[in-house]
Every structure is written in C-alpha cells, then in structure tokens.
Motif scaffolding. Sequence first.
Motif, PDB file in Angstrom:
ATOM      1  N   THR A 453      -8.005   5.543  -3.643  1.00 37.32           N
ATOM      2  CA  THR A 453      -6.663   6.038  -3.915  1.00 37.32           C
ATOM      3  C   THR A 453      -5.831   6.083  -2.639  1.00 37.32           C
ATOM      4  OG1 THR A 453      -7.147   8.377  -3.513  1.00 37.32           O
ATOM      5  CG2 THR A 453      -7.633   7.508  -5.714  1.00 37.32           C
ATOM      6  N   LYS A 454      -4.532   6.206  -2.818  1.00 33.89           N
ATOM      7  CA  LYS A 454      -3.624   6.399  -1.693  1.00 33.89           C
ATOM      8  C   LYS A 454      -4.004   7.643  -0.907  1.00 33.89           C
ATOM      9  CE  LYS A 454       1.262   7.540  -0.832  1.00 33.89           C
ATOM     10  NZ  LYS A 454       2.609   7.640  -1.456  1.00 33.89           N
ATOM     11  N   ILE A 474       1.135   1.200   3.401  1.00 37.52           N
ATOM     12  CA  ILE A 474       1.123   1.210   1.932  1.00 37.52           C
ATOM     13  C   ILE A 474       2.474   0.646   1.502  1.00 37.52           C
ATOM     14  CG2 ILE A 474       0.968   2.638  -0.127  1.00 37.52           C
ATOM     15  CD1 ILE A 474      -0.833   4.522   1.487  1.00 37.52           C
ATOM     16  N   LEU A 476       4.701  -1.161  -1.076  1.00 40.82           N
ATOM     17  CA  LEU A 476       4.944  -1.433  -2.492  1.00 40.82           C
ATOM     18  C   LEU A 476       6.338  -2.014  -2.664  1.00 40.82           C
ATOM     19  CD1 LEU A 476       3.403   1.848  -3.930  1.00 40.82           C
ATOM     20  CD2 LEU A 476       2.336  -0.408  -3.809  1.00 40.82           C
ATOM     21  N   ASP A 499       4.802   3.348   3.195  1.00 36.93           N
ATOM     22  CA  ASP A 499       4.233   4.599   3.680  1.00 36.93           C
ATOM     23  C   ASP A 499       3.380   4.209   4.881  1.00 36.93           C
ATOM     24  OD1 ASP A 499       2.655   6.849   4.213  1.00 36.93           O
ATOM     25  OD2 ASP A 499       2.740   7.510   2.135  1.00 36.93           O
ATOM     26  N   HIS A 534      -3.018   1.418  -7.928  1.00 32.35           N
ATOM     27  CA  HIS A 534      -1.799   0.662  -7.648  1.00 32.35           C
ATOM     28  C   HIS A 534      -1.259   0.989  -6.260  1.00 32.35           C
ATOM     29  CE1 HIS A 534       2.385  -0.680  -7.954  1.00 32.35           C
ATOM     30  NE2 HIS A 534       2.770   0.575  -7.763  1.00 32.35           N
ATOM     31  N   GLU A 535      -1.231   2.280  -5.909  1.00 32.11           N
ATOM     32  CA  GLU A 535      -0.685   2.659  -4.603  1.00 32.11           C
ATOM     33  C   GLU A 535      -1.578   2.174  -3.465  1.00 32.11           C
ATOM     34  OE1 GLU A 535      -1.105   4.736  -7.113  1.00 32.11           O
ATOM     35  OE2 GLU A 535       0.948   5.235  -7.716  1.00 32.11           O
ATOM     36  N   GLY A 538      -1.240  -1.319  -2.206  1.00 34.03           N
ATOM     37  CA  GLY A 538      -0.177  -1.609  -1.255  1.00 34.03           C
ATOM     38  C   GLY A 538      -0.665  -1.858   0.153  1.00 34.03           C
TER      39      GLY A 538
END
Length: 755
Positions: A453-454, A474, A476, A499, A534-535, A538
């Motif tokens: 995860t992010k 990160i 996107l 990010d 999804h995050e 990135g």
Amino acid sequence: MSFKTISAFVLLVAMIVPARADQVLVEAESFDTHGGWKLDTQFIDTMGSPYLLAHGLGKPVRDASTTVTFPSTGEYRVYVRTKDWVARWNAPGQPGRFQLIVDGKPLDETFGTKGAEWFWHDGGTVNIKDVQTTVSLKDLTGFDGRCDAILFTQGDEAPPNTSAILPGWRREMLGLKETPTEEDGYHLVVIGGGYSGLGAAISAARMGCKVALVQNRPVLGGNGSSEIRVWAMGNIRRGKYPRIGEIIEEISDHATKSPGTYEEFEDAKKEAIVRAEENIDLFLNHHAFKVEMNQSSIQAVHAFDTRTSEVKRFTGRFFVDCTGHGTIGHLAGADLEMTPKGRMGMSNMWAWNEADVPVTFPETPWALDLNMADFPYPREHHGQWFWEGGFDKDPIDGAEAIRDWNLRAVYGAFNAMKNGDGADEHPSAFLTWIAYIGGPRESRRLMGDVVLTKEDVISKRDFKDGCVPTTWSIDLHYPKEQYAEKFPENPFISKAVHDRRIDRNYGYPVPYRCFYSRNIDNLFMAGRNVSVTHEALGTTRVMKTCGMMGEVVGRATSLCILHDCLPRSIYERYWDEMHELLLLPGKARRQTVDAEIEIPEDAMTKATDQGLAMGIDPASLPGIVIDDSQAKKSPKWRPSISLEGFVGTNYLFSHGYDDATIEFKADTPSQGRFEIRIAYRPHANCGDQVPVTIGIGDKVSTVRVNMQEPPSDGIFHSIGRFDLAEGVPVTVTLATEGAGRDVHADAVQILPIGE
C-alpha cells in the motif's frame, strides 16, 4: 515468412495447404512483404487476430503484397476483414481507406469505409485468370487503414465474423494442425518481453534455469522500446541489495528525452544480450492466448506465431506474467484487482521537425477538432508523456478505441498547427513519428501474499523480504483540467500528481511476496501487474523498478527448482539462501541450478547501499564539494540519473518555467586563492543563459552559464577565481528565471589553486 492460404495440390513449408476447394483465406500479417504497413498485435485478445496497419503519418505507405495460389481459375467473391476506425465516433470522413489490388487491378470497392466494428467487407467479385496471382494492399491516405484478412470464395455465404482467437474455421482454412507444436522442458516460461520480462529471463538463465521468453512484438523492451519510446526511469543498484539492477543496467536505454530517437532505445542491444544467454530460447512475434490448468497450477501456455498462426504449447515448472495487463494470471484464474475509477491511461507520444521548405499536411476532418489553445504546445518538437487518454475506459476490451482516440487527438493537434490557427507559425513543420503501439500504465494487478500500500511505502514499513528498491515518487496521472473542458468524456492530456515522500537514495524495498500469486501455485509476476494497490502502483510502475522485480523472480525460480518447492516457500523456508543470491553481481552465473556459481571478470563494481557507485563519490574529489543533496532547494527540483557522469546519487533538474532556485553554501577553509566551480550534466534541453549568483561575504555577482555545452573537465565548470579569507561564507545560487530552458544542478566545488 510466406503467406497463409490453401491449395488443392501443394503442401509446402510456406503454408500453401489444402482445405475447401472453393475458398482461399489469406491472412494479411503473413503477406510475403508488408511494404510500409505495420504489424499490429496489441489488440489480439479483443478482435481475434493481428492485422496490418497503414501508419504513414498522413502519407500513403508502400504496398503490402503476396502471391496467392488458387485451386482453380474463375470468379471469386472477395471479403476483407476491416473497419472504418473513426466510425465509432460518427466522425466525418474515412481516414483508413485502402484498395485491394488483384493481378495488378484494383477492385471497385474501397475498403476501410464502413463498419464501426471489425467485419467482413464485401468487395464484390473478381475473375482469377491464373492460379498464381499477386494480391496487394494499396493504402490511399497514410492515416491508419487496417486489414486483418482476405477471403476469396466461390460460395454464397460471408465468413463468420468471430473475434475468437484462431476459431475452428480459420484453423481449417489455414491448414493448421490440430495439435500445437510442443516447446517443453523449461524451468521458467516468461510471458512478456519488456523490462520485467528481460530481467526475469536473464536472471533465471544465469542462475542455471532453462528459460523460454515469449514476446508478441518483433522487438524487446516494451514501453522502453523504439516502438513506444518511454525512457527508463527509477533508480537502481541501491538499498538492501545494491547488486539488484545490474542486469537492468546492461539492457537499459540511455535516451535523453521521452520520446527519444529510434537509435537511443537500442532494440538490437537488448536482443543481442538475450540471445547470448545459452539458457534462453527467445520467441519473438508469439502471442500467448490460452492457459492449461491442473487444479491451482499452470500446466502450459499456448501462444501462436503472429506471422504464420502456428500454435506452440509451452510447458514448464514455473511461469511469470510480465504482460503488464496480468493476462496470464487472468486466464489462469488468479486473484486480481483493477481499480474501477481514477485509473491512469495510455500514452501515445509523437514528434515533429521542420524542413527547409514549406510542407503541406492533409486536412483531418475526422480527427479531434482542436485549436492551439486545446493542447499544450509540443515544445522541443515532441508531444511528451502527458499525451495520455483512456482514463477509466476499459484498458483491455477498450484498448483499440483508446489508442485510436489518442491518434485522433495527435492528428487534430498537428492539423491545428498546419491548417488551423497555428498555420502561420508552422509552414515547414512535418510529422516524424507517432506511437501506434500504445504505452499503457495501469490495468489488472495480480494479488500476492502481500498487497503493498501507499501507507507501507511512506511509513517505510519493514518487510523481512523487502528487496526491490522503489525510488520514483508516488506518481498518479489524472486528466488536466484546462484541457479536459472540450472533451470531458475522454480527455487526452494528463497531469501528474506526485507524493514525494519517497527515499530516492536508499529506496523503499518492495517485498518479494508481491511477486507471486497467492492462489496460483506456480505463477510469478513482475512489472506493473504486481501485488500493489492503485496508489502504490504510482511508485512501482516505472521500468527500471519493474526490471529489478524480474531479476528477483529469476533468482527465486532457481531456488524453487533447486529445492523442488513453490514460490511461497522461498520466503517461508529459504529466505537466507535467497538473501545470498540477491547479493550476487548481475553477471554471476552457473550452468545448472546446483552448479557452483562463478563471478566473471567483467562483473560490475559493487554499489554502496546508497547507490553512490552510480555516480562520482563526492569524497573522492579535491577541495570542498557540496552535493545537491546538501543544498537548500525551492520546490520543483526533480532528481534524475538519466545522464551519466553526475556527482553523488543523482543530479537535479528544473524546467525553465518553474521559477526554481537552489542554494549551495560553505565556508572557506583557509585564506588563499580559490576557484569556484559548478557541476551539471549538459543537454540540448538546457538553457544557454543560466544565471549563477556567487555570494562571498556581502559581495554578490552573477554569471551566465551555457548548460548546453559540456563542463571543461567533463564534470565541473569554472564560474570564477577569488581571493578568500578563512571562514568567509560562500553561497552559489542557480535559478531558472532567465535561463531560457531547463537548469541542471549537481554540485559545487571550492578548489584551492596555486599562485
């Protein structure tokens, strides 16, 4: 390779084979010569076949032609499987028009003029006077006409219009044998020849595994090939395992911009490195389309030759999905996810140049109706990464529509430059390249025992099996608002939202458990289809990072073979051995998985855990050296390692319009005469009037530096000599304002000099 057809009296290697006496099927992809037509294989899973594409940038391409053997002379009805590729949008005009030439004469019907979907276009009848007859495809526009296949028949019925891959009637017509050709005995079958597939295949082969590398394009590299031209990003050779990334360093391009030139992406180098590995069998132009299962294990993958339709059955102990789309995992029933909203899109970059004389460009009423204000001006003569479309569109079933919409956007933009409100400024502009192979960023992700995860990345959650350093922000992508107003349903210009809470020097170590399926026992994955959210995608999706995933999978496979175990056991039982393998140089090798490992003399020098071996160690340089990592920076400075010869772990760059500054500070160590020098990486995109301000005590002066020219010693450029007292504060500030273009900032050196 010869054409595919039928004959009542001949069976040759060239695939002239018997079938029905009154029908002849000719697959366009297996014409004797493609001329200027391109072989497009990226939509096989949805429309059933490769096809030829007349991608001529507005100029008709050279004819594709072949010789067809008919069972007899006489009258035949002709059907051509094609489409009008802009009809799905009810766009005016028919850009993909082409003719079928039989025995030197065009049929009356013009193709590419009907049908929003693929169908068999009735071309009327033709009288065949000679059983050996030349058939050609004649492009009329240069605007992406397409042809899948041609059927000559003396029957009354049109052929079935199925999008299944190699349906029974085609197999019968082509005389294909019932059983596929066996390709067996592999330890690892790699599907996909991008950076992740290359990393997996080479790594496994060097650790003693027998490998099949299956790629559905004629070149290797995926997004990092000459077909798509995305430069390879992501820092390598750092963190817990600084040897990981050495294989990717061997195969990586060194393009200086994206899109770069054909030559910069070095397709031939990638292929040569693969073919030099005795343990790898390379299968270019082979599209995987079917998976055989035995309970929760893959038994075999079927792939067909996109030029001849010959089907091959690949069997092996382990498989790795490097398709980017998670295709093999999907076919195998692997647990997977695809973010329903907010997905990133597909890029289709493009480039243009200027001639010495005015150049015309055809009007494009079928393209998007654009003015110059509807798209960002393609500075430096190219449309960059942000030419991206298909947000939230189906990245699998809708892929051809996404690519075609992107083409309409590019042609519409260039039409605005040539025939619209930009015409006065671009009389000599002409197109040099448009990517017809899309560069997808996001689709299916296959789930492993860990779903990264992010929050894991940002908080630096420590996994025991963390091994692949991810260093990209990160990053996107979303539609850019100012350009989305006119086409809100399908914007074609993106923005990147970063990010930056990523350690770019050490890198966040992505765990090994993201690289194998949690429910398909013998399936690995590497690339942008690994087990992340999804995050988190990135940061993990860039090519060098994906390539390192492949390196890890290759070494894990060798341990799976050695211990006769599944991928999960590498973490649960054999991680100490895996740890030792990950510390080996990229060129370490052994003949078999149980043989002694050898380190060749040309192995790379080991990088430090901070990756400093990638650049010049500041401690090795004379005088005082202030690296960019020690400087005070405004926002909008971005790290890069694309241009070799930098100091430290990277250099920084900022665009000329970013209004950015960077300040290097130090105190004079002693009284004397000193030369103050700056390090930067020269490039044509850099400014030739970069302002550099030198502050010595309360005295300030400014010089201008041409960063298009290389520094005098290849590293540093002198900005002046000064008599300094001990302890005097020295400040060197680089700014983008007035620079004209990009500014590079790497280091500052304060060097004592003699009398």
